[in-house]
Design a protein around this motif. Structure first.
Motif, PDB file in Angstrom:
ATOM      1  N   PRO A  29     -29.278  46.993  45.295  1.00  0.00           N
ATOM      2  CA  PRO A  29     -30.308  47.509  44.385  1.00  0.00           C
ATOM      3  C   PRO A  29     -31.610  46.725  44.475  1.00  0.00           C
ATOM      4  N   VAL A  30     -31.532  45.444  44.858  1.00  0.00           N
ATOM      5  CA  VAL A  30     -32.742  44.628  44.981  1.00  0.00           C
ATOM      6  C   VAL A  30     -33.682  45.224  46.007  1.00  0.00           C
ATOM      7  N   VAL A  31     -33.117  45.756  47.077  1.00  0.00           N
ATOM      8  CA  VAL A  31     -33.927  46.350  48.141  1.00  0.00           C
ATOM      9  C   VAL A  31     -34.257  47.809  47.834  1.00  0.00           C
ATOM     10  N   LEU A  32     -33.278  48.560  47.323  1.00  0.00           N
ATOM     11  CA  LEU A  32     -33.458  49.992  47.121  1.00  0.00           C
ATOM     12  C   LEU A  32     -34.419  50.332  45.987  1.00  0.00           C
ATOM     13  N   PHE A  33     -34.517  49.477  44.966  1.00  0.00           N
ATOM     14  CA  PHE A  33     -35.314  49.867  43.809  1.00  0.00           C
ATOM     15  C   PHE A  33     -36.789  49.995  44.146  1.00  0.00           C
ATOM     16  N   LEU A  34     -37.252  49.312  45.172  1.00  0.00           N
ATOM     17  CA  LEU A  34     -38.670  49.353  45.521  1.00  0.00           C
ATOM     18  C   LEU A  34     -39.099  50.738  45.984  1.00  0.00           C
ATOM     19  N   THR A  35     -38.203  51.474  46.625  1.00  0.00           N
ATOM     20  CA  THR A  35     -38.528  52.841  47.034  1.00  0.00           C
ATOM     21  C   THR A  35     -38.123  53.852  45.972  1.00  0.00           C
ATOM     22  N   ALA A  36     -36.974  53.632  45.332  1.00  0.00           N
ATOM     23  CA  ALA A  36     -36.486  54.585  44.324  1.00  0.00           C
ATOM     24  C   ALA A  36     -37.404  54.649  43.106  1.00  0.00           C
ATOM     25  N   LEU A  37     -38.005  53.520  42.739  1.00  0.00           N
ATOM     26  CA  LEU A  37     -38.828  53.469  41.529  1.00  0.00           C
ATOM     27  C   LEU A  37     -40.301  53.232  41.833  1.00  0.00           C
ATOM     28  N   ARG A  38     -40.690  53.406  43.049  1.00  0.00           N
ATOM     29  CA  ARG A  38     -42.062  53.104  43.453  1.00  0.00           C
ATOM     30  C   ARG A  38     -43.076  53.932  42.665  1.00  0.00           C
ATOM     31  N   GLY A  39     -44.030  53.238  42.042  1.00  0.00           N
ATOM     32  CA  GLY A  39     -45.091  53.901  41.288  1.00  0.00           C
ATOM     33  C   GLY A  39     -44.692  54.394  39.916  1.00  0.00           C
ATOM     34  N   LYS A  40     -43.441  54.160  39.502  1.00  0.00           N
ATOM     35  CA  LYS A  40     -42.956  54.701  38.229  1.00  0.00           C
ATOM     36  C   LYS A  40     -42.953  53.674  37.098  1.00  0.00           C
ATOM     37  N   LEU A  41     -43.068  52.393  37.449  1.00  0.00           N
ATOM     38  CA  LEU A  41     -43.016  51.336  36.433  1.00  0.00           C
ATOM     39  C   LEU A  41     -44.375  50.636  36.377  1.00  0.00           C
ATOM     40  N   THR A  42     -45.347  51.337  35.864  1.00  0.00           N
ATOM     41  CA  THR A  42     -46.727  50.845  35.902  1.00  0.00           C
ATOM     42  C   THR A  42     -46.972  49.664  34.977  1.00  0.00           C
ATOM     43  N   ASN A  43     -46.130  49.492  33.971  1.00  0.00           N
ATOM     44  CA  ASN A  43     -46.312  48.392  33.023  1.00  0.00           C
ATOM     45  C   ASN A  43     -45.259  47.297  33.171  1.00  0.00           C
TER      46      ASN A  43
ATOM     47  N   ILE B 279     -32.378  42.288  53.850  1.00  0.00           N
ATOM     48  CA  ILE B 279     -33.821  42.563  53.853  1.00  0.00           C
ATOM     49  C   ILE B 279     -34.248  43.071  55.235  1.00  0.00           C
ATOM     50  N   TYR B 280     -35.007  44.148  55.259  1.00  0.00           N
ATOM     51  CA  TYR B 280     -35.519  44.667  56.517  1.00  0.00           C
ATOM     52  C   TYR B 280     -36.991  44.271  56.683  1.00  0.00           C
ATOM     53  N   ARG B 281     -37.559  44.499  57.835  1.00  0.00           N
ATOM     54  CA  ARG B 281     -38.861  43.936  58.190  1.00  0.00           C
ATOM     55  C   ARG B 281     -40.005  44.443  57.313  1.00  0.00           C
ATOM     56  N   TYR B 282     -39.893  45.673  56.778  1.00  0.00           N
ATOM     57  CA  TYR B 282     -40.988  46.217  55.968  1.00  0.00           C
ATOM     58  C   TYR B 282     -40.803  45.958  54.473  1.00  0.00           C
ATOM     59  N   PHE B 283     -39.764  45.225  54.137  1.00  0.00           N
ATOM     60  CA  PHE B 283     -39.475  44.956  52.733  1.00  0.00           C
ATOM     61  C   PHE B 283     -40.651  44.299  52.002  1.00  0.00           C
ATOM     62  N   PRO B 284     -41.281  43.255  52.538  1.00  0.00           N
ATOM     63  CA  PRO B 284     -42.404  42.631  51.809  1.00  0.00           C
ATOM     64  C   PRO B 284     -43.547  43.588  51.503  1.00  0.00           C
ATOM     65  N   SER B 285     -43.812  44.545  52.394  1.00  0.00           N
ATOM     66  CA  SER B 285     -44.920  45.477  52.155  1.00  0.00           C
ATOM     67  C   SER B 285     -44.643  46.384  50.970  1.00  0.00           C
ATOM     68  N   LEU B 286     -43.357  46.663  50.703  1.00  0.00           N
ATOM     69  CA  LEU B 286     -43.009  47.504  49.557  1.00  0.00           C
ATOM     70  C   LEU B 286     -43.184  46.772  48.235  1.00  0.00           C
ATOM     71  N   LEU B 287     -43.196  45.445  48.299  1.00  0.00           N
ATOM     72  CA  LEU B 287     -43.343  44.662  47.073  1.00  0.00           C
ATOM     73  C   LEU B 287     -44.707  44.824  46.430  1.00  0.00           C
ATOM     74  N   THR B 288     -45.660  45.387  47.152  1.00  0.00           N
ATOM     75  CA  THR B 288     -46.987  45.603  46.571  1.00  0.00           C
ATOM     76  C   THR B 288     -46.918  46.551  45.377  1.00  0.00           C
ATOM     77  N   SER B 289     -45.871  47.378  45.297  1.00  0.00           N
ATOM     78  CA  SER B 289     -45.745  48.305  44.176  1.00  0.00           C
ATOM     79  C   SER B 289     -45.419  47.596  42.872  1.00  0.00           C
ATOM     80  N   ILE B 290     -44.965  46.331  42.955  1.00  0.00           N
ATOM     81  CA  ILE B 290     -44.700  45.557  41.728  1.00  0.00           C
ATOM     82  C   ILE B 290     -45.508  44.258  41.734  1.00  0.00           C
ATOM     83  N   SER B 291     -46.595  44.233  42.471  1.00  0.00           N
ATOM     84  CA  SER B 291     -47.397  43.009  42.582  1.00  0.00           C
ATOM     85  C   SER B 291     -48.051  42.610  41.269  1.00  0.00           C
TER      86      SER B 291
END
Length: 227
Positions: free
Chosen positions: A103-117, A135-147
């Motif tokens: 879930p640590v890896v999957l939540f970044l795509t499953a919930l992307r843009g949905k947890l604005t606060n 962790i896959y190679r593009y994992f850090p780039s997905l973290l921008t959604s919760i930056s």
């Protein structure tokens, strides 16, 4: 002629404000009690329409997800009711995290843009089925959604390398509080580029520039001897 039954005397009712204060008091974020408090809040949301708005706001302030099924169910719920995602202030991922469907890896795509606060992220690992997080190679780039989060708590999590751990943190430039308990990595490796010293003129690219509180509790890895 039969007398009509006397009307039932209405019983006094508590003001909704009092009920809402009681609902708010149900919530606790203590590790061992949060599951029970969330279950109680779920029941409160089903009592009546008057209770639902406040119960939902408190209920979704803290979301606990234990596995991928809970994650995808929550994602579907937010698709149906996007406003609930704006209530989420704290997200906790707990359980078996060192698995292919972590879930640590999957939540970044499953919930992307949905947890604005979202402001606080808890990652608490359990028994390990894999030697480290997948962790896959593009994992850090997905973290921008919760930056935008301000606090991150890690416990019992193992990364492929120290570089992966550093890149995870580097994307979260708005972090003010970081708590790491029993964090480890399979290999140490070279100093990550994101942590390399830079000139003062390039201070905007400092590693975790807004960090104010750091708590670290590591343990020696019995297999490699690394911390």
């Amino acid at each position: 002629m039969t007398d009509l039954p006397s009307p039932v005397k209405a019983q006094p009712r508590l003001p909704i404000e009092v009920c809402e204060r009681v609902i708010e008091a149900v919530y606790t974020d203590w590790y061992y009690s949060v599951s029970m408090s969330l279950a109680t809040l779920s029941s409160c949301a089903l009592v009546c329409r008057a209770w639902r708005p406040r119960a939902q706001r408190v209920l979704f302030d803290y979301v606990l997800l234990r596995d991928k099924d809970a994650l995808y169910d929550f994602a579907e719920l937010l698709d149906a009711s996007p406003e609930l995602g704006t209530y989420v202030h704290t997200l906790e991922l707990r359980g078996y995290l060192h698995v292919p469907y972590s879930p640590v890896v999957l939540f970044l795509t499953a919930l992307r843009g949905k947890l604005t606060n979202l402001a606080v992220l808890y990652i608490y690992g359990g028994e390990k089925e894999l030697p480290f997080l997948p962790i896959y190679r593009y994992f850090p780039s997905l973290l921008t959604s919760i930056s935008h989060i301000r606090r991150l708590d890690f416990a019992d999590v193992r990364f492929p390398s120290f570089g992966d751990f550093a890149r995870f943190l580097n994307t979260l430039s708005n972090l003010k509080e970081l708590y790491c308990y029993r964090i480890s990595w399979a290999v140490l490796g070279l100093e990550p580029v994101c942590m390399a010293k830079r000139s003062s003129a390039d201070s905007r690219k400092m590693f975790l520039p807004n960090l104010e509180i750091l708590t670290v509790c590591l343990q020696i890895d019995q297999g490699t001897g690394l911390y």
